[in-house]
Design a protein around this motif. Structure first.
Motif, PDB file in Angstrom:
ATOM      1  N   GLY A   1       0.792  -1.217   0.000  1.00  0.00           N
ATOM      2  CA  GLY A   1       0.000   0.000   0.000  1.00  0.00           C
ATOM      3  C   GLY A   1       0.827   1.271   0.000  1.00  0.00           C
ATOM      4  N   GLN A   2       2.138   1.142  -0.026  1.00  0.00           N
ATOM      5  CA  GLN A   2       3.019   2.312   0.025  1.00  0.00           C
ATOM      6  C   GLN A   2       3.728   2.574  -1.306  1.00  0.00           C
ATOM      7  N   ILE A   3       4.106   1.508  -1.987  1.00  0.00           N
ATOM      8  CA  ILE A   3       4.893   1.669  -3.199  1.00  0.00           C
ATOM      9  C   ILE A   3       3.993   1.906  -4.407  1.00  0.00           C
ATOM     10  N   ARG A   4       4.476   2.694  -5.347  1.00  0.00           N
ATOM     11  CA  ARG A   4       3.711   3.039  -6.535  1.00  0.00           C
ATOM     12  C   ARG A   4       4.108   2.140  -7.707  1.00  0.00           C
ATOM     13  N   PRO A   5       3.175   1.793  -8.582  1.00  0.00           N
ATOM     14  CA  PRO A   5       3.465   0.869  -9.695  1.00  0.00           C
ATOM     15  C   PRO A   5       4.591   1.346 -10.606  1.00  0.00           C
ATOM     16  N   GLU A   6       4.749   2.661 -10.726  1.00  0.00           N
ATOM     17  CA  GLU A   6       5.765   3.187 -11.650  1.00  0.00           C
ATOM     18  C   GLU A   6       7.168   3.185 -11.044  1.00  0.00           C
ATOM     19  N   GLU A   7       7.275   2.847  -9.764  1.00  0.00           N
ATOM     20  CA  GLU A   7       8.569   2.866  -9.084  1.00  0.00           C
ATOM     21  C   GLU A   7       9.384   1.609  -9.369  1.00  0.00           C
ATOM     22  N   VAL A   8      10.680   1.726  -9.165  1.00  0.00           N
ATOM     23  CA  VAL A   8      11.587   0.577  -9.138  1.00  0.00           C
ATOM     24  C   VAL A   8      12.019   0.384  -7.687  1.00  0.00           C
ATOM     25  N   LEU A   9      11.941  -0.832  -7.202  1.00  0.00           N
ATOM     26  CA  LEU A   9      12.352  -1.133  -5.832  1.00  0.00           C
ATOM     27  C   LEU A   9      13.790  -1.650  -5.834  1.00  0.00           C
ATOM     28  N   PHE A  10      14.679  -0.903  -5.203  1.00  0.00           N
ATOM     29  CA  PHE A  10      16.072  -1.324  -5.054  1.00  0.00           C
ATOM     30  C   PHE A  10      16.181  -2.278  -3.868  1.00  0.00           C
TER      31      PHE A  10
END
Length: 431
Positions: free
Chosen positions: A374-383
């Motif tokens: 619920g925090q991360i956005r779909p357009e983000e890349v998770l390192f």
């Protein structure tokens, strides 16, 4: 059928000296110049001549090959991993004993192998070295070795390690030093056992072996929610007391030897909420992999960082353990303000091992996923810092995979090297 007393070859690089000589995977390497080969250390040591003879076995038949390094030095043989010698001690603070049941088997291996110490910097207690082991260490110059001392008081060390042989540590160190084997020592600080005057006594004993005993790291004991309840964690007061002891010795050692020799782990300064020493005070960072100097190194690099070669348009999310979060967050804010990029940092609380475990390397996939739900956005890349992954696989300690996290959070995943340079490189290579 030839008895296999050598080591099985796992891979042979095409174009290498061994490949050109006809050596192939699954062959058994019996000996080099008459010396039996038990592992990769033997292979490296005995193949160091300009010309040598190898005795091998293929499907039960012996054959011999002579290697001449004229025109090339790359032998190209990779042996199958050797069986690791495991620990017979019963340490009161053993991290393996604090693991919950149901994890993969490799996590429960208690490494006590001098070969792993030489090759990868694993810490050994020196309680199970045979005479043959010692002879080999000396003959093949397996140096430096990394050793767990904890205390030079015989009774205290026996109690901590749960081994009657543990009291012979000074004798074992003396033997290695006599043969000019370099050592790096660690003291796992356990309140009520080896702190206070015993810590002072241990450091005093160990410094007598300088310069062959090159560094001493004081590391707070790591306790999980599944561990020994009789052992108490290092408090802020314990940490500050240990730091005061370390700093007093550092001043003496610097004056006498020109080196500080003894260092506190980063976690001691974090627990004590005490300022870190400047990076220059850590010397050659001999025990960086043991958590000694990692944060000061990051702060040093961050303070002197000029600019990115490329500024990514893709937003990035990154996580870290609770202890390092304030430092990484501060750098991210600075980078965002300076470049206009979108880098968010999240602290992950360790519910799997317990909230007293605050380092990044012991975070699990489940806790990471819980944090980002619920925090991360779909357009983000998770390192994902590679220090959180184990066994050379994209898998966390709790067997959750990076692919699973990517699918569950519906984001792209990028595994990055766990260093300042690794973070900058990953940012610059994005898009």
């Amino acid at each position: 059928m030839v008895k296999k007393n050598g080591n099985t070859i796992e891979a042979v690089s095409e174009g290498s000296l061994a490949y050109e000589a006809g050596v192939r995977p699954a062959d058994e390497l019996i000996s080099i110049n008459g010396h039996s080969i038990a592992d990769e250390i033997d292979l490296l040591f005995y193949s160091n001549e300009q010309e040598f003879s190898m005795l091998l076995s293929r499907r039960g038949k012996l054959y011999e090959r002579t290697i001449n390094k004229v025109g090339g030095n790359y032998l190209g043989i990779e042996l199958k991993p050797f069986k690791i010698t495991t620990c017979r001690n019963r340490c009161t603070f053993c991290f393996v004993n604090q693991l919950p049941k149901g994890l993969r088997k490799t996590l429960y291996i208690k490494d006590e192998d001098y070969r792993m110490s030489f090759l990868y910097g694993s810490y050994i207690t020196l309680t199970n070295l045979s005479d043959a082991d010692k002879q080999r260490i000396v003959e093949q110059r397996l140096s430096p070795l990394y050793i767990s001392v904890h205390s030079t008081n015989e009774e205290i060390r026996k109690k901590l390690l749960g081994s009657p042989k543990a009291g012979e540590i000074l004798k074992e160190i003396q033997f290695l030093i006599k043969h000019k084997i370099k050592l790096h020592a660690q003291i796992v600080l356990c309140p009520g056992f080896n702190d206070g005057s015993d810590l002072e006594h241990t450091i005093t004993d160990l410094r007598k072996f300088y310069p062959y005993l090159s560094s001493i790291a004081v590391v707070p004991v790591g306790l999980t929610a599944h561990g020994n309840k009789k052992m108490t964690p290092v408090t802020k007061e314990d940490a500050l007391s240990a730091i005061a002891t370390i700093e007093a010795f550092q001043k003496k050692f610097m004056k006498k030897y020109g080196e500080q020799i003894v260092y506190g782990a980063d976690e001691l300064y974090l627990k004590g909420e005490h300022p870190f020493p400047p990076l220059k005070d850590y010397g050659e960072l001999h025990q960086k992999e043991n958590g000694v100097g990692l944060v000061p190194e990051f702060l040093h690099r961050a303070e002197r960082f000029k600019k990115l070669k490329r500024i990514p348009k893709t937003p990035i999310s990154l996580f870290t353990g609770m202890s390092f979060y304030p430092y990484l967050k501060q750098f991210a804010n600075k980078l965002n303000k300076k470049t206009g990029m979108d880098l968010r940092v999240f602290p992950v609380e360790n519910l799997f091992f317990g909230t007293t475990v605050t380092v990044t390397g012991l975070l699990t996939g489940r806790d990471i996923m819980r944090t980002f739900m619920g925090q991360i956005r779909p357009e983000e890349v998770l390192f994902i810092p590679d220090v959180t992954l184990r066994d050379g696989q994209n898998m966390f300690l709790d067997d959750t995979t990076t692919d699973f996290i990517g699918e569950a959070l519906d984001v792209k995943i990028k595994i990055i090297e766990s260093s300042f340079e690794g973070l900058i490189k990953a940012i610059e290579e994005l898009d």
